[in-house]
Design a protein around this motif. Structure first.
Motif, mmCIF file in Angstrom:
data_model
loop_
_atom_site.group_PDB
_atom_site.id
_atom_site.type_symbol
_atom_site.label_atom_id
_atom_site.label_comp_id
_atom_site.label_asym_id
_atom_site.label_seq_id
_atom_site.Cartn_x
_atom_site.Cartn_y
_atom_site.Cartn_z
ATOM 1 N N ALA A 124 23.358 61.886 -32.893
ATOM 2 C CA ALA A 124 22.741 63.050 -33.521
ATOM 3 C C ALA A 124 23.665 63.675 -34.565
ATOM 4 C CB ALA A 124 22.370 64.078 -32.458
ATOM 5 N N ASP A 125 24.975 63.544 -34.380
ATOM 6 C CA ASP A 125 25.941 64.116 -35.317
ATOM 7 C C ASP A 125 26.412 63.114 -36.367
ATOM 8 O OD1 ASP A 125 25.800 66.458 -33.877
ATOM 9 O OD2 ASP A 125 27.555 65.993 -32.636
ATOM 10 N N THR A 126 25.898 61.892 -36.298
ATOM 11 C CA THR A 126 26.347 60.832 -37.209
ATOM 12 C C THR A 126 25.485 60.805 -38.463
ATOM 13 O OG1 THR A 126 27.149 59.465 -35.375
ATOM 14 C CG2 THR A 126 26.701 58.347 -37.458
ATOM 15 N N PRO A 127 26.095 60.863 -39.641
ATOM 16 C CA PRO A 127 25.300 60.800 -40.886
ATOM 17 C C PRO A 127 24.527 59.493 -40.978
ATOM 18 C CG PRO A 127 27.561 61.517 -41.319
ATOM 19 C CD PRO A 127 27.530 61.063 -39.899
ATOM 20 N N ALA A 128 23.444 59.528 -41.698
ATOM 21 C CA ALA A 128 22.584 58.349 -41.815
ATOM 22 C C ALA A 128 23.301 57.178 -42.484
ATOM 23 C CB ALA A 128 21.326 58.698 -42.599
ATOM 24 N N ASP A 129 24.272 57.477 -43.360
ATOM 25 C CA ASP A 129 24.977 56.407 -44.065
ATOM 26 C C ASP A 129 26.319 56.072 -43.432
ATOM 27 O OD1 ASP A 129 26.166 58.790 -44.647
ATOM 28 O OD2 ASP A 129 26.420 58.392 -46.803
ATOM 29 N N LEU B 156 36.862 59.042 -30.549
ATOM 30 C CA LEU B 156 37.090 59.506 -29.186
ATOM 31 C C LEU B 156 35.771 59.691 -28.439
ATOM 32 C CD1 LEU B 156 39.911 62.135 -29.842
ATOM 33 C CD2 LEU B 156 40.167 59.830 -28.886
ATOM 34 N N ARG B 157 34.775 60.189 -29.134
ATOM 35 C CA ARG B 157 33.467 60.372 -28.493
ATOM 36 C C ARG B 157 32.846 59.027 -28.128
ATOM 37 N NH1 ARG B 157 30.112 64.426 -32.190
ATOM 38 N NH2 ARG B 157 28.680 64.301 -30.415
ATOM 39 N N PHE B 158 33.036 58.039 -29.003
ATOM 40 C CA PHE B 158 32.530 56.709 -28.693
ATOM 41 C C PHE B 158 33.268 56.126 -27.490
ATOM 42 C CE2 PHE B 158 32.806 52.101 -29.058
ATOM 43 C CZ PHE B 158 31.461 51.765 -29.114
ATOM 44 N N LEU B 159 34.585 56.288 -27.461
ATOM 45 C CA LEU B 159 35.364 55.764 -26.337
ATOM 46 C C LEU B 159 34.997 56.460 -25.033
ATOM 47 C CD1 LEU B 159 38.892 55.347 -27.973
ATOM 48 C CD2 LEU B 159 37.308 53.540 -27.299
ATOM 49 N N ALA B 160 34.636 57.727 -25.104
ATOM 50 C CA ALA B 160 34.187 58.426 -23.901
ATOM 51 C C ALA B 160 32.934 57.765 -23.343
ATOM 52 C CB ALA B 160 33.929 59.896 -24.203
ATOM 53 N N GLY B 161 32.040 57.353 -24.238
ATOM 54 C CA GLY B 161 30.865 56.617 -23.796
ATOM 55 C C GLY B 161 31.225 55.258 -23.243
ATOM 56 N N MET B 162 32.218 54.604 -23.841
ATOM 57 C CA MET B 162 32.673 53.315 -23.338
ATOM 58 C C MET B 162 33.233 53.444 -21.930
ATOM 59 S SD MET B 162 32.208 50.667 -25.312
ATOM 60 C CE MET B 162 33.438 49.552 -24.626
ATOM 61 N N ALA C 198 40.467 67.379 -30.164
ATOM 62 C CA ALA C 198 39.693 66.868 -31.304
ATOM 63 C C ALA C 198 38.276 66.542 -30.838
ATOM 64 C CB ALA C 198 40.373 65.634 -31.888
ATOM 65 N N PRO C 199 37.496 67.565 -30.511
ATOM 66 C CA PRO C 199 36.167 67.318 -29.915
ATOM 67 C C PRO C 199 35.183 66.633 -30.855
ATOM 68 C CG PRO C 199 36.449 69.643 -30.461
ATOM 69 C CD PRO C 199 37.780 69.008 -30.646
ATOM 70 N N ALA C 200 35.416 66.694 -32.158
ATOM 71 C CA ALA C 200 34.467 66.098 -33.106
ATOM 72 C C ALA C 200 34.854 64.680 -33.510
ATOM 73 C CB ALA C 200 34.350 66.970 -34.353
ATOM 74 N N GLN D 295 38.461 56.312 -38.214
ATOM 75 C CA GLN D 295 39.773 56.835 -37.855
ATOM 76 C C GLN D 295 40.626 57.093 -39.092
ATOM 77 O OE1 GLN D 295 41.892 54.354 -35.134
ATOM 78 N NE2 GLN D 295 43.439 55.883 -34.688
ATOM 79 N N LEU D 296 40.531 56.220 -40.101
ATOM 80 C CA LEU D 296 41.272 56.449 -41.342
ATOM 81 C C LEU D 296 40.848 57.758 -42.000
ATOM 82 C CD1 LEU D 296 41.292 52.842 -42.876
ATOM 83 C CD2 LEU D 296 43.254 54.098 -41.977
#
Length: 266
Positions: free
Chosen positions: A246-251, A220-226, A214-216, A42-43
């Motif tokens: 799938a959209d999350t970087p490996a690091d 918010l996407r995590f909270l939608a899953g929650m 803010a679709p990306a 979020q920061l």
């Protein structure tokens, strides 16, 4: 002599919860680690909003301070949990030492004859806090809605109410702020509180509206899953979190947490 034996006994009894926490098997990565990862994300999102001109400097500063406060609180909680996650040997050493130190401190500085604070004093302190917040609320309501300070005032009031453990009052204040200008991040805060209160249905509209702007946003996407998971829709939660993964970087710092959440779904 009997009184000191009783005091030592009660001290050990009071420390039994610590013993239970120490002896309990180590838990998997939990909510606090998830919070830390999401607050860090979020920061970064707040910095991007400021650079893109979607957030002014004052709003960015206030939002950053609040997220940092939550990040510090979550980190402190995670550190405390890690500190207590020791072995039985540590328990046998630490618990008696804590009891002995507490008893020694009481003997040196304690005042057994002092009465406990009466309820009336605590009630008066709570009443004073309520009066201060009521005064602040009245002053915010008196501001011109077009004044940016009005919206910022509702945001800060909501932060104060949340810190006092009053989620409903925090939600109401944040809703007043959003009525002046919608903010996806603040909508996410409302949704998060609704989820914590066990009301995923109340959180869903805020997530939907926030994602439309803010679709990306990973939080918010995590909270939608929650919301889906808490509402008993594991298939939907899995679909949302797999797409986020799938959209999350490996690091990414939250990737391991997201994978853990996915594996925990039924």
């Amino acid at each position: 002599m009997t009184i000191w034996i009783l005091l030592a006994f009660f001290a050990l009894v009071a420390l039994l919860p610590l013993g239970v926490a120490v002896l309990r098997p180590k838990a998997a990565r939990g909510r606090r680690e998830a919070d830390i990862a999401l607050y860090r994300a979020q920061l970064l999102e707040l910095d991007r909003d400021r650079e893109a001109g979607r957030l002014d400097e004052a709003g960015h500063r206030a939002a950053t301070i609040e997220v940092q406060r939550r990040l510090i609180a979550a980190a402190d909680q995670a550190e405390a949990e890690a500190t207590t996650a020791r072995g039985p040997g540590m328990l046998l050493v630490v618990v008696p030492l804590i009891a002995a130190a507490g008893l020694g401190l009481y003997l040196l500085r304690g005042t057994p004859g002092m009465p406990s604070a009466p309820y009336t004093l605590r009630a008066e302190a709570m009443a004073r806090d309520e009066q201060i917040l009521a005064t602040i609320r009245a002053r915010i309501e008196a501001l011109d809605p077009q004044n940016p300070q009005a919206r910022q005032g509702w945001v800060l009031l909501g932060n104060a109410e949340r810190a006092r453990g009053r989620p409903q009052a925090a939600i109401e204040a944040w809703q007043r702020a959003i009525a002046l200008r919608f903010d996806p991040s603040l909508a996410g805060d409302i949704a998060e509180l609704q989820i914590e209160r066990g009301a995923p249905a109340e959180a869903a509209p805020w997530i939907t509206r926030a994602l439309a702007e803010a679709p990306a946003d990973p939080r918010l996407r995590f909270l939608a899953g929650m919301v889906a998971a808490e509402a008993g829709r594991p298939a939907e939660a899995r679909e949302r979190w797999q797409a986020l993964l799938a959209d999350t970087p490996a690091d990414a710092p939250w990737r391991a947490m997201l994978e853990s959440r996915l594996s925990a779904l039924p």
